[in-house]
Design a protein around this motif. Structure first.
Motif, short mmCIF file in Angstrom:
data_model
loop_
_atom_site.label_atom_id
_atom_site.label_comp_id
_atom_site.label_asym_id
_atom_site.label_seq_id
_atom_site.Cartn_x
_atom_site.Cartn_y
_atom_site.Cartn_z
N ASP A 165 12.07 -70.62 8.67
CA ASP A 165 11.37 -71.35 9.74
C ASP A 165 10.88 -72.71 9.26
OD1 ASP A 165 11.63 -68.66 10.28
OD2 ASP A 165 9.87 -68.60 11.58
N ALA A 166 10.16 -72.67 8.14
CA ALA A 166 9.60 -73.92 7.61
C ALA A 166 10.71 -74.88 7.21
CB ALA A 166 8.70 -73.62 6.41
N ARG A 192 11.82 -65.58 17.42
CA ARG A 192 10.86 -66.19 16.50
C ARG A 192 11.01 -67.71 16.49
NH1 ARG A 192 11.96 -63.94 10.94
NH2 ARG A 192 12.46 -66.08 10.30
N LEU A 193 12.25 -68.17 16.35
CA LEU A 193 12.47 -69.61 16.20
C LEU A 193 12.23 -70.38 17.50
CD1 LEU A 193 15.66 -69.82 13.94
CD2 LEU A 193 13.28 -70.23 13.28
N SER A 194 12.49 -69.75 18.63
CA SER A 194 12.43 -70.53 19.87
C SER A 194 11.01 -70.90 20.27
CB SER A 194 13.18 -69.83 21.02
OG SER A 194 12.69 -68.54 21.20
N SER A 195 10.02 -70.30 19.60
CA SER A 195 8.66 -70.75 19.86
C SER A 195 8.31 -72.00 19.03
CB SER A 195 7.66 -69.63 19.58
OG SER A 195 7.70 -69.31 18.21
N GLN A 196 9.16 -72.30 18.04
CA GLN A 196 8.86 -73.44 17.16
C GLN A 196 9.84 -74.59 17.34
OE1 GLN A 196 8.52 -71.86 13.00
NE2 GLN A 196 9.05 -69.93 13.97
N LEU A 197 11.07 -74.25 17.76
CA LEU A 197 12.13 -75.25 17.81
C LEU A 197 12.93 -75.06 19.09
CD1 LEU A 197 13.25 -74.61 14.14
CD2 LEU A 197 12.36 -76.80 14.97
N ARG A 218 12.14 -76.47 10.33
CA ARG A 218 11.19 -77.46 10.86
C ARG A 218 11.21 -78.74 10.03
NH1 ARG A 218 7.43 -73.12 11.17
NH2 ARG A 218 6.30 -74.11 9.47
#
Lengths: 573, 573
Positions: free
Chosen positions: B558-559, B495-500, B562
């Protein structure tokens, strides 16, 4: 980017020293500047292309689990001595001493360095597999650099290296790299073929070359007209089933042939076809032993197959060396040979009912020789170069010959380097094992050059969208005289450049000059803004590849251009 | 990236040959592997850092209108002969011959190559200005490479070159580059100072160094406590207004001082302070002429200021050379000198009412010398190294001395290269003019190393967010025993590796090992997933820089991450 601000300087004249299209167009289009023989600066346009190719390579390598690093360009002799290549590698390896007199070279390839890195890090099967790559400027001191980026001395290369626990795992990695390479060249918008190839100086058991198809290609490819078999001509197997009805005498018949030494002369002397004769080619191996190869007169000996068969490097034999061995240059034949000569016979000789060959005696040939006598004099094998119509080794259909430019090469190295450099790990049972390696190269600049060889017309380069330096060029017509046009073009540039890669030709030049330059440089889409188009609230759109031209209303322009870019990317053109 | 898949191998022990923190931590943290003295491989972690620094550099250079290209690494001697540097440059220039015996070097800097490119393209004022840069691996054959990336032989550098029509335009470009450099180092999250600097071997009239402030810095910086003045100690101006009440006799008084030759010995012999004495330093210039410098005994002669003043290279004079010139080493003084000696006197001598100095005669010094006699024997100037408390040349306030690491250097080159290499253009009146150049360098690897010198603690590296190899590390606790934890960590990673940018420590190692590695490597944010945190539907979050630790509910994670990344980027830490 504004043209006026960018460093783009095109030339009208063809440069005199550029023999191939890509070299010519890259010099004329302001892509390259030569600094020394085979050494070029990548000017901003070329740099943009190269970075796009690199970006595609990175994405596809990472998708398959490879990780990027950067190894040194200057390498110590010690590492190359460990692998044995310091002495084996020819003068293409640029060697020099540092200020302390220690030996170094400019690395043309990095098997030794990566093996040194990996053997230090990896100790257990739990650490495997690893797949590492880099994008780097390399140097190979070509004796005769030419063709621009095609055969330069300094060049940008992606080289990758994999380490697996065993052959099965290594085979999976090889497949993954094969897949990555197909994706890379497909995404670059190139027509290409993956072909079986010889492994050459890198070593290893098995390899594929990725060839960009182009008429000007240096490499011949034998490609099956029915199945998927394709191989470099250096390696392509000839599966013809030759047959003959042996005739003639076991010792043949001596014929006096003074001054008749070439196949042409022989054919006309005996009033026959080349295909009825035996052709001889003489080599020496690394121990200076003479090696003779015989083949049907209409075919050619393949030196790469010969080396592989003989298991040693081969070089053409000199007249002196042949005479010293008791041979008669011009009159070499497969019978009545002196002792100590290694003889290889191409399978094509099996198609001759009787032979005409040299007598190994000055001014004499032998005719009416029964081919049954040959097998005891040498080894029959497939040592000729395949020609169109020969049979495919997979399906026996006819092969065809196409030309290609090698842009990538993947190798199964096996344990060559892990053995010489002791790259081992402990397996599940605590037993020491050698790692199984693969290596994977792409010529980055070469890919750009090959793209041009495949994609150009009389006006200039026709870049595939994915690797074009810019996607769109805006040409303003008479901006210095017509303020409204200038203003409209400025606005359009501001607006489009946030969505697309735009070159804005804002120069105070005639429209013809701008059009010629944009076609030479090869930008896929051209937007022309003039008083006339603006009066219709439109621009003129020109598609570089097709030459198609049409008026496009300003209001729908952005979305239309984005669609065209996306479509061309997906089509790979 | 999964840790198990990545090539990261940390070490517990400090490497024995690493003298500075950044070198030590980069070796221990699996960032670097030494291949030869001063030649390193950038392993994947380091490569990620380097690419981030490069990306920031590119964005800021392009924002100011500079355009990227790539020049060759291997350069022909001819170009360097044209500028005169082939012979001037020392043994740091790695020279070698190619297979045809032609002379080449590995380019440590590219003024010649870029000038050659630009003079070919540019012919008119309408083509100016141009500002071009590259990011390249360069080589400088340091006699004693050390400190890892700080003073390596092979190094990655951004070098840029600008071409303007006149000095005013060049000044604007210089300002733009100054601005770009400030933005680059600010965005890298570094505390830095732009300082006035000497131009050294590159030449040119005016330059600024960009220094990352760190106690371990090689360079001293004189920085005003009140105004913005800052300068490298090599260059910093001393604006003290010295005053004295001249006393003593014009010829002084001879004193017998056998064996008393150093400042320390002299001070104790005369029972006075160093500051009451005159210190002598002897040089020879490139014509082997002796040059003497005199300064107050508590201060040091600055060789860079001396060279600039003398307008020539200077080297320490040997005892033999001094005696040959009729001088007495250990007893050098500013009066009674033999003919043909050039003498410079530091302004600090103006603070002494009467002098104690060498007599230029074995075993004798002179005391009670009236300073009024000196001016006719030599030139007074500012030739000493500034110390804390000296006066700022801008505002007369006190200077302080801080330490820094040079990571960037911008130069106004003027017409040095355009003159020697005839880089001209036609101005509006059709008159030929020389282009005005500037050059602008950043050590990319050095910036990464300097970031560590400035940002580390006992546990390891504390990367600024913007250049950290990964933003977040996920540590799973006992994943091999606890399938639920493994599964949750896997999901979180996906999940996280698509955002960070996430490193996922999925190894089957004890949590302590994972924590120690993550701190050594220096990832800014750590997410720990365990049975315990999951029972609270949370993870544990650890901030590397502050050591702060708290439970964070999974749903808002997640937020929150970020936000933390964004905030740390903006804060520059």
């Amino acid at each position: 980017m504004r043209y006026s601000r960018s460093f783009i300087f095109t030339a009208k004249e063809n440069p005199s020293d550029a023999e191939v299209v890509s070299h010519r167009l890259m010099l004329r289009g302001g892509y390259l500047k030569k600094t020394a023989a085979g050494i070029y600066s990548y000017l901003p346009l070329a740099h943009r292309v190269v970075r796009k190719v690199e970006a595609i390579i990175r994405e596809e390598m990472e998708r398959e689990g490879a990780e990027e690093l950067l190894m040194p360009a200057v390498l110590p002799a010690e590492l190359w001595e460990e692998s044995g290549r310091w002495h084996k590698y020819g003068p293409e390896l640029l060697r020099f001493a540092d200020r302390h007199g220690r030996d170094f070279c400019m690395g043309p390839t990095h098997e030794e360095v990566i093996t040194d890195i990996v053997r230090q890090g990896i100790s257990s099967y739990r650490h495997l597999p690893k797949n590492l790559f880099q994008v780097q400027t390399k140097f190979r001191d070509e004796i005769r650099p030419r063709f621009g980026l095609m055969r330069g001395r300094e060049f940008i290369m992606k080289d990758g290296y994999s380490f697996d626990a065993d052959d099965d795992a290594a085979a999976l990695t090889y497949e993954a790299m094969y897949r990555a390479y197909c994706n890379i060249f497909r995404r670059c918008g190139l027509q290409f073929k993956a072909v079986e190839a010889d492994s050459g100086q890198i070593g290893g058991s098995f390899s594929h070359e990725f060839m960009v198809l182009a008429k000007s290609g240096e490499d011949g490819i034998a490609s099956c007209t029915q199945c998927s078999y394709a191989a470099n001509l250096e390696k392509a197997v000839n599966a013809n089933t030759w047959q003959c009805q042996p005739q003639g005498k076991p010792e043949g018949k001596r014929a006096h042939t003074p001054g008749v030494t070439t196949i042409d002369e022989l054919a006309s002397f005996f009033n026959t076809e080349d295909s009825a004769l035996v052709k001889a080619v003489a080599f020496v191996d690394s121990k200076d032993q003479v090696v003779l190869a015989f083949i049907r007169g209409d075919r050619d000996i393949n030196p790469v197959k010969m080396e592989r068969l003989h298991g040693d490097d081969l070089h053409p034999a000199s007249t002196e060396r042949l005479m010293q061995a008791g041979l008669e240059p011009g009159y070499l034949g497969p019978i009545n040979l002196p002792q100590g000569i290694t003889v290889y016979l191409d399978n094509s000789l099996h198609s001759l009912d009787q032979l005409i060959c040299g007598a190994n005696e000055a001014e004499y040939h032998i005719t009416e020789l029964n081919p049954g006598a040959l097998a005891e004099n040498g080894t029959f094998a497939d040592i000729g170069t395949v020609v169109a119509g020969d049979h495919c080794p997979r399906c026996q259909s006819a092969l065809e010959i196409v030309r290609g430019i090698e842009v990538g090469h993947i190798f199964r190295l096996g344990k060559i380097y892990s053995e010489s450099m002791k790259a081992t790990y402990l397996d599940r049972n605590g037993k020491e094992q050698l790692m199984v390696m693969g290596c994977y190269g792409i010529g980055v600049g070469r890919t750009a050059a090959a793209a041009i060889e495949q994609n150009h017309d009389d006006q200039g380069i026709v870049w595939p969208m994915a690797i074009a330096p810019y996607q769109v060029v805006i040409c303003s017509v008479n901006p210095a005289k017509d303020e409204a046009t200038r203003q409209a073009a400025d606005n359009l540039y501001e607006r489009l450049s946030s969505q697309l890669e735009v070159l804005y030709d804002d120069r105070n030049e005639r429209p013809g000059v701008k059009f010629i330059d944009s076609e030479l440089i090869g930008i896929p889409l051209r937007v022309t803004v003039s008083q006339k188009t603006l009066s219709q609230n439109s621009v003129e759109l020109t598609i570089r590849r097709t030459g198609e031209k049409y008026m496009q209303p300003l209001e729908a322009l952005d979305a239309h251009l984005r669609d065209l870019v996306r479509m061309q990317m997906e089509e790979g053109s």
